[in-house]
Scaffold this active site. Structure first.
Site, PDB file in Angstrom:
ATOM      1  CG  HIS A 189      -2.055   0.653   0.916  1.00 26.58           C
ATOM      2  ND1 HIS A 189      -3.131   0.732   0.209  1.00 26.58           N
ATOM      3  CD2 HIS A 189      -2.469   2.351   1.466  1.00 26.58           C
ATOM      4  CE1 HIS A 189      -3.846   1.562   0.382  1.00 26.58           C
ATOM      5  NE2 HIS A 189      -3.466   2.702   1.112  1.00 26.58           N
ATOM      6  NE  ARG A 296      20.956  -8.664  -9.150  1.00 20.10           N
ATOM      7  CZ  ARG A 296      21.096  -7.383  -9.776  1.00 20.10           C
ATOM      8  NH1 ARG A 296      20.193  -6.596 -10.116  1.00 20.10           N
ATOM      9  NH2 ARG A 296      22.310  -6.854 -10.229  1.00 20.10           N
ATOM     10  NE  ARG A 332      21.709 -13.815 -11.028  1.00 20.19           N
ATOM     11  CZ  ARG A 332      22.285 -12.916 -10.644  1.00 20.19           C
ATOM     12  NH1 ARG A 332      23.175 -12.157 -11.236  1.00 20.19           N
ATOM     13  NH2 ARG A 332      21.926 -12.216  -9.328  1.00 20.19           N
ATOM     14  CG  ASN A 454      26.857  -5.025 -10.437  1.00 18.58           C
ATOM     15  OD1 ASN A 454      27.134  -3.891 -11.178  1.00 18.58           O
ATOM     16  ND2 ASN A 454      25.523  -5.359 -10.216  1.00 18.58           N
ATOM     17  CG  ASP A 455      29.945 -10.509  -9.163  1.00 19.64           C
ATOM     18  OD1 ASP A 455      30.392 -10.410  -8.108  1.00 19.64           O
ATOM     19  OD2 ASP A 455      28.621 -11.007  -9.263  1.00 19.64           O
ATOM     20  NE  ARG A 465      28.347  -6.820  -6.013  1.00 17.54           N
ATOM     21  CZ  ARG A 465      27.498  -7.741  -6.962  1.00 17.54           C
ATOM     22  NH1 ARG A 465      27.989  -8.515  -7.431  1.00 17.54           N
ATOM     23  NH2 ARG A 465      26.328  -7.269  -6.870  1.00 17.54           N
TER      24      ARG A 465
HETATM   25  C1  PEP Z   1      26.698  -8.514 -11.906  1.00 15.38           C
HETATM   26  O1  PEP Z   1      27.512  -9.294 -11.123  1.00 15.38           O
HETATM   27  O2  PEP Z   1      26.897  -7.466 -12.323  1.00 15.38           O
HETATM   28  C2  PEP Z   1      25.214  -8.866 -11.849  1.00 15.38           C
HETATM   29  C3  PEP Z   1      24.417  -8.095 -12.626  1.00 15.38           C
HETATM   30  O3  PEP Z   1      25.043  -9.906 -10.938  1.00 15.38           O
HETATM   31  P1  PEP Z   1      24.614  -9.481  -9.286  1.00 15.38           P
HETATM   32  O4  PEP Z   1      24.780  -8.040  -9.105  1.00 15.38           O
HETATM   33  O5  PEP Z   1      23.479 -10.006  -9.003  1.00 15.38           O
HETATM   34  O6  PEP Z   1      25.860 -10.248  -8.743  1.00 15.38           O
HETATM   35 MG    MG Z   2      26.976 -10.922 -10.230  1.00 18.87          MG
END
Ligand code: PEP
Ligand code: MG
Length: 576
Positions: A189, A296, A332, A454-455, A465
């Site tokens: 809500h 995800r 994924r 990101n990874d 990270r």
């Molecule tokens: C990544 O690693 O860029 C990614 C999209 O996966 P996550 O951020 O879920 O590790």
């Molecule tokens: Mg990742």
């Protein structure tokens, strides 16, 4: 800094108003109830939720500190499972026909009486534990709030565990700058009201309530999904600027929704959305994404007491896939381990969780979990345009092994005459430098690639990270990262595969320009960022981007690259 789900975008800066009713007040509030059974059911549900909270807390303490320090949570769980405790509360509800809160208040009083009579300080301390546990149960019973808006003069950012419809109605909406709740989803809500009023909101921000006080200065970043409590003056000033820009920008961007994501020289760059929860699909559609580039799924597994069944997963995926119609949905498989863990699923303690039993590695040693998920995904593939993607592939054999599992599940489903998409595409995430170097071979076996920057940045630069201390080194324009992206793109294209970026980098327009120039076909990002990137795409020429990327790759470091790209884009007034 706390991470949450963006329920309504925008930037709010203001004082916090933390909305909690004092537990003592709640425990003394006596109400006659209509149905004993309903009240007991409500109690049992809250008790179960509390057990999950405690299990989660215990796992987190084991992870962060050690198992000995987490022993107290075992005692809490024993108490919650103790029929003496819950039985007493139930008996009071039955005998007196009163609400649970009042019944729990009576139970607490009995315990306090008992502890007051003993002199042992250790045992006395335990009475605080019981009181804390009862507070937690109370928190898990909804409908117990009442907002005291008098505590803050002027406008405020409202913090709550959750907000009920009654609470929101009671609010003076002209005073609310934003909402931040610990619970809730995008369709809760609070979220619906926030969107309707165009008030920035974050939901599902874990543990925020115990870390903020009424009157604290707060920044609500409804673009990136962060809440910052008591920011430094520097951060505050940056956000004030951002807020101004945001307000101006959002007006301009709304006009982009129905326009194509196409460069001036007609190169189409499809823009996809990343989601964590099924409820986010409304935002995906609202921003007219070409599909979901990254679902995800681990968030379906987190925050519960046991593994989700195939049926539960199937239903969640089906909701998403059906709402997306013909648009692709890349699901994924479970990416657990690293910084994400499941309270009910034991991974032996690891020295380096990000380098340990994470993502596909974990799935491949727990075949039944993977098979269950694949079965749910395959079954749902007959309802729309579904793709499977495996996270954190490090060597080609891992991908082949995962594909073999898909083959096995396909064969099982065929025997059972269950429908699925026979041509379902199976892709690999490119998140580890080794697989970039091996991507020529991998491309022969995959249907598409998606780079998880990101990874990839984390593993290429050896920078955690999530670690503030090394955040400076975490740099998406580092030439090493760019060279890897280029190599992956070339190897994908040599084999006619499409390659996308689904890391945060895709939502940064400066980086997106470079990625387009490097030949990336598609970009996937949080829904709120899509129109901003579309604005960039529509104002650039693909040929210029290629040239810019070539030049950038000759530069020595990211500072030089960033300055160069920004300058190039500012000339065209591309960045809003
Ligand atoms: C990544 O690693 O860029 C990614 C999209 O996966 P996550 O951020 O879920 O590790
Ligand atoms: Mg990742």
């Amino acid at each position: 800094m706390f991470k949450g789900i963006v329920a309504s975008s925008g930037i709010a800066i203001g004082n916090a108003l933390v909305f909690t009713k004092k537990p003592e007040e709640i425990l003394k509030h006596k109400k006659t109830i209509l149905s004993v059974d309903d009240e007991i059911k409500k109690f049992k549900t809250a008790l179960e939720k509390t057990k999950i909270d405690i299990m989660n807390l215990r796992e987190r303490i084991i992870y962060d500190i050690g198992s000995k320090e987490a022993d107290i949570f075992v005692a809490y769980l024993q108490l919650l499972n103790d029929s003496g405790f819950s039985g007493k509360a139930e008996q009071i509800i039955k005998d007196q026909k009163v609400n649970i809160e009042f019944a729990l208040g009576q139970v607490l009083e009995d315990y306090l009486d008992f502890f007051n009579k003993i002199s042992d300080t250790y045992l006395k301390e335990r009475s605080r534990d019981i009181s804390g546990l009862i507070d937690r149960i109370i928190k898990n019973i909804s409908d117990t709030h009442s907002i005291e808006q008098k505590e803050v003069s002027g406008k405020f950012i409202l913090f709550a565990d959750d907000l009920t419809p009654t609470d929101t109605v009671e609010l003076d909406k002209t005073k609310v700058l934003g909402f931040i709740t610990e619970k809730g989803t995008q369709t809760s809500h609070t979220a619906i009201v926030a969107r309707a009023l165009e008030i920035p909101a974050l939901v599902g921000v874990r543990d925020i309530i115990s870390n903020v006080k009424t009157g604290d200065l707060v920044i609500l970043d409804g673009e990136r999904g962060f809440a910052i409590v008591n920011p430094t003056p520097k951060v505050l000033n940056t956000y004030k600027e951002e807020q101004k820009k945001y307000n101006f920008k959002s007006k301009l961007l709304k006009k982009m929704k129905r326009l194509a994501s196409k460069t001036l020289d007609n190169r189409i760059i499809e823009l996809y959305a990343n989601i964590e929860f099924a409820e986010e699909v409304s935002n995906v559609l609202e921003n007219n994404a070409s599909g979901i580039g990254l679902f995800r799924t681990e968030f379906i597994y987190i925050n519960r007491a046991n593994l989700p069944t195939e049926e539960e997963q199937f239903n969640i995926y089906k909701t998403v896939v059906q709402k997306m119609g013909k648009k692709p949905v890349v699901i994924r498989t479970l990416d657990i381990g690293g910084d994400k863990y499941l309270p009910y699923f034991k991974i032996p303690p690891e020295q380096n969780p990000f380098l340990g039993l994470r993502a596909i590695r974990l799935s491949l040693v727990n075949i039944n979990i993977l098979k269950n998920q694949i079965r749910a995904i395959l079954r749902v593939s007959s309802f729309g345009n579904v793709r499977i993607m495996f996270p954190m592939i490090t060597v080609v054999e891992e991908f082949l092994e995962a594909k073999k599992i898909v083959e096995e599940v396909r064969a099982e489903l065929k025997i059972k005459k269950v429908n699925f998409d026979e041509n379902i595409k199976i892709g690999a995430m490119i998140e580890v430098p080794s697989i970039v170097l091996l991507s020529e071979e991998l491309a022969k076996h995959a249907d598409f690639f998606s780079i998880g920057t990101n990874d990839l940045i984390q593993y290429t630069l050896a920078v955690d990270r999530g670690n503030e201390a090394v955040a400076k080194l975490y740099d998406n324009l580092n030439p090493a990262v760019l060279k890897l992206i280029k190599m992956a793109v070339e190897n994908a294209h040599k084999n006619d595969l499409k390659i996308s970026i689904c890391g945060e980098m895709a939502s940064d327009p400066v980086a997106a320009y470079l990625l387009v120039g490097l030949g990336v076909d598609e970009l996937s990002m949080n829904s709120a960022a899509i129109l901003n990137v579309k604005n960039l795409i529509r104002k650039i020429k693909f040929q210029d981007a290629i040239e810019a990327a070539e030049n950038a790759l000759k530069m020595k470091n990211s500072n030089e690259i960033r300055t160069y790209l920004k300058e190039k884009l500012s000339k065209r007034e591309v960045l809003l």
